[in-house]
Motif scaffolding. Structure first.
Motif, PDB file in Angstrom:
ATOM      1  N   UNK A   1     -43.755 -16.209  18.503  1.00  0.00           N
ATOM      2  CA  UNK A   1     -44.110 -14.801  18.276  1.00  0.00           C
ATOM      3  C   UNK A   1     -43.205 -14.181  17.208  1.00  0.00           C
ATOM      4  N   UNK A   2     -41.912 -14.500  17.255  1.00  0.00           N
ATOM      5  CA  UNK A   2     -41.000 -14.000  16.230  1.00  0.00           C
ATOM      6  C   UNK A   2     -41.411 -14.483  14.843  1.00  0.00           C
TER       7      UNK A   2
ATOM      8  N   UNK B   1     -41.974 -12.086  11.535  1.00  0.00           N
ATOM      9  CA  UNK B   1     -41.234 -12.202  10.279  1.00  0.00           C
ATOM     10  C   UNK B   1     -42.171 -12.557   9.118  1.00  0.00           C
ATOM     11  N   UNK B   2     -43.167 -13.382   9.397  1.00  0.00           N
ATOM     12  CA  UNK B   2     -44.126 -13.739   8.356  1.00  0.00           C
ATOM     13  C   UNK B   2     -44.884 -12.507   7.871  1.00  0.00           C
TER      14      UNK B   2
ATOM     15  N   UNK C   1     -45.759  -2.899   8.788  1.00  0.00           N
ATOM     16  CA  UNK C   1     -44.341  -3.148   9.023  1.00  0.00           C
ATOM     17  C   UNK C   1     -43.961  -2.853  10.471  1.00  0.00           C
ATOM     18  N   UNK C   2     -44.482  -1.764  11.021  1.00  0.00           N
ATOM     19  CA  UNK C   2     -44.178  -1.418  12.412  1.00  0.00           C
ATOM     20  C   UNK C   2     -44.753  -2.452  13.379  1.00  0.00           C
ATOM     21  N   UNK C   3     -45.942  -2.975  13.075  1.00  0.00           N
ATOM     22  CA  UNK C   3     -46.534  -4.032  13.912  1.00  0.00           C
ATOM     23  C   UNK C   3     -45.674  -5.298  13.868  1.00  0.00           C
ATOM     24  N   UNK C   4     -45.169  -5.609  12.675  1.00  0.00           N
ATOM     25  CA  UNK C   4     -44.293  -6.773  12.538  1.00  0.00           C
ATOM     26  C   UNK C   4     -43.026  -6.605  13.374  1.00  0.00           C
TER      27      UNK C   4
ATOM     28  N   UNK D   1     -36.581 -15.303   4.736  1.00  0.00           N
ATOM     29  CA  UNK D   1     -35.550 -16.264   5.148  1.00  0.00           C
ATOM     30  C   UNK D   1     -35.611 -16.500   6.654  1.00  0.00           C
ATOM     31  N   UNK D   2     -35.955 -15.451   7.406  1.00  0.00           N
ATOM     32  CA  UNK D   2     -36.004 -15.570   8.868  1.00  0.00           C
ATOM     33  C   UNK D   2     -37.053 -16.576   9.315  1.00  0.00           C
TER      34      UNK D   2
END
Length: 511
Positions: free
Chosen positions: A82-83, A87-88, A104-107, A186-187
């Protein structure tokens, strides 16, 4: 320090190192990204930043409940997936309009929920490694090593964030705002490394992953630890809740490193550094210092001449490297996010020092209890903000000017020596080493077996509330004099320390 630890500790620690590297790479530039990309005010950027931190540490409560039912290992794996999706999504440059803001908020929501499944449950697994009687006396040192590994990932994160952003701007031709997204990407890569480590070395900790059913988990815990009465269970939960109430205010103050302290670095701190001070801003110089610290410990603790020789060679090589790096007349540029490398550097470098001090006290029967260490940590955190408060007296108020699109842009209004923030992070790190690893160890030790996942989740909920209160720094920024801003955090840390000492007898009763 490293002797006698279960093998699974190092596998879990390395898996967490990869995930934390990606997280802190993103976090190093996140607050500045919010203001630059969306034209947000310091208060609004602070609200989003603190809310994200809150979700990251609030969701472990639900992650712990799910793990108590379905197993810790399954939740850790699900959390990484999920992470990765979050990040993607965050890595895609969509501009600065409302649609981009919503994406962005959904991410952030995905990253927060995935972290909630991963972070707390991985730490419960670390704690369960020490249910084996042969490792029971190594619990505190084990969590110190685990905490140090987290900070190895965080140490390189600010440099990675800055370098990848600069590469996207200069080599790939992306705009300043779009280049931030490459730091976020990078994440994604770090999570791939993290899950690979987890599965390659899974055999060393698989016994801590838990079963698929809650009944299996309860039975496993009961077989490892004595069953508690209802009264004992209540006492332990109450003690943990008291600790949770205190650490809220530590994290409120500590995580200003990514918000108001980063604002201070951006707007009030000199943007260049020379000589010996300049060496502090190269992460490889810090790594060399870390090698020297660990080699010195090895030199004095090694029982063989071969071990002492290797340690001496490492020390000489690291010192030679630092001498070659030194340039008395050289000057380096200083970017605000780079200051966030000092906290993890101090954690990694000072962990063996901290363990040696407490080991010596333990041998004499004088080691403070975990609750007492937490109280001392609050006092130390207060001292850090006392330093900021003193040196901020007389500084001007933060100021902004209209940007190209009319949105407010922060101005650089002073050239305070970088040594102020470097020193502040050193003091905050002393407080962190007293509070955070000891607090996690305290939870894993005191939590009733039936509620381990939920109690570890409770630790993170307290952290989440503290992180939500981080927004206070954003709300105060530019509204009150700087010394008043830092005085607020000084006051709450002192008040929390007093409360901790008042409750000390009740807390130490369950240790």
């Amino acid at each position: 320090m490293f002797e006698g630890q279960p093998k699974g500790l190092y596998a879990l620690a390395l898996a967490n190192t990869g995930e934390r590297f990606g997280y802190y790479t993103m976090l190093a530039v996140f607050a500045l990204f919010l203001r630059a990309n969306y034209g947000l005010t310091p208060a609004m950027a602070g609200t989003i930043y603190s809310s994200f931190l809150m979700f990251v540490y609030f969701f472990p409560l639900f992650g712990g409940m799910l793990a108590d039912k379905f197993g810790f290992g399954k939740m850790v794996t699900t959390g990484i997936i999920i992470m990765f999706a979050g990040y993607l999504l965050l890595s895609v440059p969509l501009g600065g309009d409302k649609v981009a803001l919503i994406v962005m908020l959904c991410a952030l929501l995905l990253i927060g929920f995935g972290t909630g499944l991963f972070k707390g449950n991985l730490q419960v697994m670390v704690g369960d490694l020490y249910n084996d009687p042969q490792y029971a006396d190594k619990r505190d040192s084990g969590f110190s090593i685990f905490y140090m590994a987290i900070n190895i990932g965080a140490l390189f994160a600010p440099t990675a964030a800055i370098k990848i952003k600069e590469y996207a701007e200069t080599a790939l031709g992306y705009s300043s705002n779009d280049a931030y997204h490459f730091s976020f990407a990078v994440a994604c890569a770090s999570l791939i490394v993290s899950i690979a480590i987890y599965y390659i070395f899974r055999s060393t900790f698989r016994h801590t992953e838990g079963g698929k059913k809650k009944a299996d988990k309860v039975q496993a815990a009961a077989s490892a630890e004595p069953e508690l009465s209802k009264e004992e269970t209540k006492q332990r939960i109450v003690a943990l809740c008291l600790v949770f109430a205190v650490v809220i205010f530590f994290w409120m103050a500590f995580h200003q490193n990514g918000l108001s302290l980063t604002y201070f670095a951006d707007e009030f701190t000199a943007r260049s550094s020379e000589g010996l001070q300049a060496m502090c801003f190269d992460v490889w110089n810090l790594v060399a210092v870390i090698f020297i610290v660990y080699a010195l410990f090895s030199l004095f603790q090694s029982k063989t001449s071969k071990g002492k020789t290797i340690s001496a060679v490492v020390i000489v090589a690291a010192l030679a490297f630092l001498c070659l790096q030194y340039d008395a007349d050289g000057s380096v540029s200083v970017s605000a996010p780079i200051f966030q490398q000092f906290n993890p550097f101090y954690v990694v470098a000072l962990t063996p020092v901290s363990m040696a001090i407490f080991g010596s006290l333990a041998a004499k029967g004088k080691e403070p209890s975990a609750p007492r260490k937490i109280a001392y940590g609050m006092i130390v955190a207060a001292a850090a903000y006392a330093l900021m408060m003193f040196f901020s007296i007389g500084l001007p108020m933060p100021q902004t000017e209209p940007g190209p699109d009319g949105s407010p842009v922060a101005m650089h209004v002073a050239d305070v020596t970088p040594n102020l923030l470097i020193g502040t992070y050193l003091i905050l790190t002393f407080g962190e080493l007293l509070l955070s690893p000891m607090g996690i160890s305290f939870v894993s030790k005191v939590a009733p077996p039936k509620y381990k996942g939920m109690m570890m989740g409770g630790w993170f909920v307290a952290t989440a509330i503290g992180n939500q209160l981080v927004l206070v720094g954003g709300l105060l920024w530019g509204v009150v004099p700087l010394w008043v801003c830092w005085g607020v955090f000084l006051a709450v840390c002192l008040a929390a320390a007093v409360f901790m000492f008042v409750m000390m007898k009740r807390l130490e009763k369950v240790c």
